[in-house]
Design a protein around this motif. Structure first.
Motif, PDB file in Angstrom:
ATOM      1  N   GLY A  12       8.191   1.262   1.420  1.00 41.03           N
ATOM      2  CA  GLY A  12       8.268   1.996   2.673  1.00 41.03           C
ATOM      3  C   GLY A  12       9.532   2.823   2.773  1.00 41.03           C
ATOM      4  N   LEU A  13      10.643   2.248   2.333  1.00 42.77           N
ATOM      5  CA  LEU A  13      11.901   2.986   2.347  1.00 42.77           C
ATOM      6  C   LEU A  13      11.860   4.158   1.367  1.00 42.77           C
ATOM      7  CD1 LEU A  13      14.454   0.029   2.535  1.00 42.77           C
ATOM      8  CD2 LEU A  13      13.762   1.568   4.389  1.00 42.77           C
TER       9      LEU A  13
ATOM     10  N   VAL B 261       0.834  -1.204   0.000  1.00 48.05           N
ATOM     11  CA  VAL B 261       0.000   0.000   0.000  1.00 48.05           C
ATOM     12  C   VAL B 261       0.870   1.255   0.000  1.00 48.05           C
ATOM     13  CG1 VAL B 261      -1.756   1.292   1.287  1.00 48.05           C
ATOM     14  CG2 VAL B 261      -1.934  -1.184   1.084  1.00 48.05           C
ATOM     15  N   GLN B 262       2.081   1.162   0.536  1.00 47.95           N
ATOM     16  CA  GLN B 262       2.986   2.313   0.498  1.00 47.95           C
ATOM     17  C   GLN B 262       3.257   2.746  -0.942  1.00 47.95           C
ATOM     18  OE1 GLN B 262       4.116   4.139   2.894  1.00 47.95           O
ATOM     19  NE2 GLN B 262       4.516   2.980   4.747  1.00 47.95           N
TER      20      GLN B 262
ATOM     21  N   GLY C 241       3.121   2.114  13.846  1.00 46.13           N
ATOM     22  CA  GLY C 241       3.982   1.095  14.431  1.00 46.13           C
ATOM     23  C   GLY C 241       5.396   1.194  13.883  1.00 46.13           C
ATOM     24  N   ARG C 242       6.117   0.105  13.991  1.00 48.27           N
ATOM     25  CA  ARG C 242       7.475   0.101  13.456  1.00 48.27           C
ATOM     26  C   ARG C 242       7.432   0.319  11.945  1.00 48.27           C
ATOM     27  NH1 ARG C 242      10.147  -5.174  16.488  1.00 48.27           N
ATOM     28  NH2 ARG C 242      10.237  -4.282  18.586  1.00 48.27           N
ATOM     29  N   PRO C 243       8.361   1.096  11.417  1.00 47.46           N
ATOM     30  CA  PRO C 243       8.362   1.310   9.962  1.00 47.46           C
ATOM     31  C   PRO C 243       8.681   0.023   9.221  1.00 47.46           C
ATOM     32  CG  PRO C 243      10.367   2.203  10.952  1.00 47.46           C
ATOM     33  CD  PRO C 243       9.472   1.804  12.090  1.00 47.46           C
ATOM     34  N   THR C 244       8.001  -0.185   8.094  1.00 48.84           N
ATOM     35  CA  THR C 244       8.319  -1.350   7.282  1.00 48.84           C
ATOM     36  C   THR C 244       9.624  -1.102   6.541  1.00 48.84           C
ATOM     37  OG1 THR C 244       7.063  -0.524   5.385  1.00 48.84           O
ATOM     38  CG2 THR C 244       5.885  -1.911   6.964  1.00 48.84           C
TER      39      THR C 244
ATOM     40  N   THR D 168      -1.769   9.280   2.357  1.00 46.87           N
ATOM     41  CA  THR D 168      -1.921   8.254   3.389  1.00 46.87           C
ATOM     42  C   THR D 168      -3.381   8.125   3.798  1.00 46.87           C
ATOM     43  OG1 THR D 168       0.317   8.702   4.212  1.00 46.87           O
ATOM     44  CG2 THR D 168      -1.162   7.495   5.666  1.00 46.87           C
ATOM     45  N   ARG D 169      -4.055   9.261   3.972  1.00 45.09           N
ATOM     46  CA  ARG D 169      -5.475   9.233   4.336  1.00 45.09           C
ATOM     47  C   ARG D 169      -6.299   8.548   3.249  1.00 45.09           C
ATOM     48  NH1 ARG D 169      -9.774  12.838   3.133  1.00 45.09           N
ATOM     49  NH2 ARG D 169     -11.539  12.507   4.573  1.00 45.09           N
TER      50      ARG D 169
END
Length: 230
Positions: free
Chosen positions: A119-120, A71-72, A111-114, A95-96
Motif C-alpha cells: 500500500g505504501l 492485493v495492492q 477507507g483508511r489507507p493500509t 485497481t478496477r
C-alpha cells in the motif's frame, strides 16, 4: 504497533505464517465475499486451531488490512509510467481489474489507507508521478479527486454485477422487465430530462464508461495543475 510491526510467533507443528493466513482469507473472500471470512473459517482452511491465528492477527480488521495490502501488489505497476496522466490512468485501471478479480475489494475501497509495504509503495508511486508539478497540497487534492472517482465507479460496477447474480437478470433483462413501468412514468411528462436520457442517450459498456469518466477527471486535474501558483 501495527500488524506489520508485530513479530510472528515461532513455527509449530502445523506450518503457519501471515502469508498463509492471508492467502487463505483471500481465497475465502474470492469464493463468498467478506462475510465468508472469519478467524474460525480461515483456521479451518489451514487445519489449525482458531486461537493460533491470534498470534498473527489481533482482529478481523487487521486481517482485512493484510488482504488489501496483498492485493495492492497486483495494483502496483511493474514500471513507473513517465507521464503523470498515464501513471494515474494505469493505477485506476489496475485497481478496477483487481476489484473484478477480487470483488470484495470494492467493499474496502475508499477507507483508511493500509500501512503495509504494498500500500505504501502504491502511494509512493502515485505521488511520485505528480512530484514537482505543483505544491504538495495541490498534488494531494489531485490524487484524492482521481481516486474518489475510480473508487466510486468501481463500487457501482461491482454492485451491478452482484445485483445481476442476485436477481438472475442481466442488465438487458432488467431493462426489459422494468420497461413498462419506466414507460408509464415517463409518459406523465414529469421527468423530461430523464426521458431524453432514456430515449436519446447512447448506452456504453462498463469499461467504456469508466475510461471516459476517468479521462474527464484527468482533464480537470490537468487544468488545475497548469494554473500558476496563487
Amino acid at each position: 504497533m501495527t500488524v506489520w510491526d508485530r513479530p510472528e510467533p515461532p513455527t509449530r507443528p502445523v506450518p503457519l505464517d501471515r502469508d498463509r493466513i492471508v492467502a487463505a482469507a483471500i481465497a475465502l473472500a474470492d469464493e463468498g465475499g467478506l462475510e465468508a471470512v472469519s478467524v474460525r473459517k480461515v483456521a479451518a482452511r489451514l487445519n489449525a486451531g482458531p486461537m493460533r491465528l491470534y498470534g498473527y492477527i489481533s482482529t478481523k480488521e487487521e486481517l482485512f488490512d493484510l488482504m488489501v495490502d496483498e492485493v495492492q501488489a497486483e495494483i502496483l505497476p511493474e514500471e513507473q509510467p513517465g507521464d503523470w496522466r498515464e501513471a494515474l490512468r494505469t493505477l485506476a485501471h489496475r485497481t478496477r481489474h483487481a476489484a473484478l478479480r477480487h470483488e470484495w475489494l470494492a467493499d474496502l475501497l475508499g477507507g483508511r489507507p493500509t500501512l503495509g509495504p504494498n500500500g505504501l509503495a502504491v502511494a509512493e508511486s502515485t505521488l511520485a508521478a505528480l512530484d514537482g508539478l505543483a505544491d504538495i497540497d495541490t498534488v494531494m487534492r489531485a490524487v484524492e479527486t482521481v481516486s474518489a472517482y475510480y473508487n466510486g465507479a468501481i463500487r457501482r460496477e461491482i454492485a451491478n454485477l452482484r445485483a445481476e447474480r442476485a436477481t438472475g437478470l442481466s442488465k438487458r433483462d432488467w431493462q426489459r422487465a422494468s420497461g413498462p413501468h419506466i414507460t408509464r412514468m415517463l409518459a406523465t411528462g414529469r421527468f423530461p430530462a430523464l426521458s431524453k436520457a432514456v430515449h436519446d442517450g447512447t448506452e456504453v459498456d462498463a469499461e467504456t464508461s469508466f475510461t471516459t469518466g476517468l479521462d474527464w477527471i484527468l482533464d480537470a486535474v490537468a487544468t488545475r495543475l497548469a494554473r500558476p501558483p496563487a
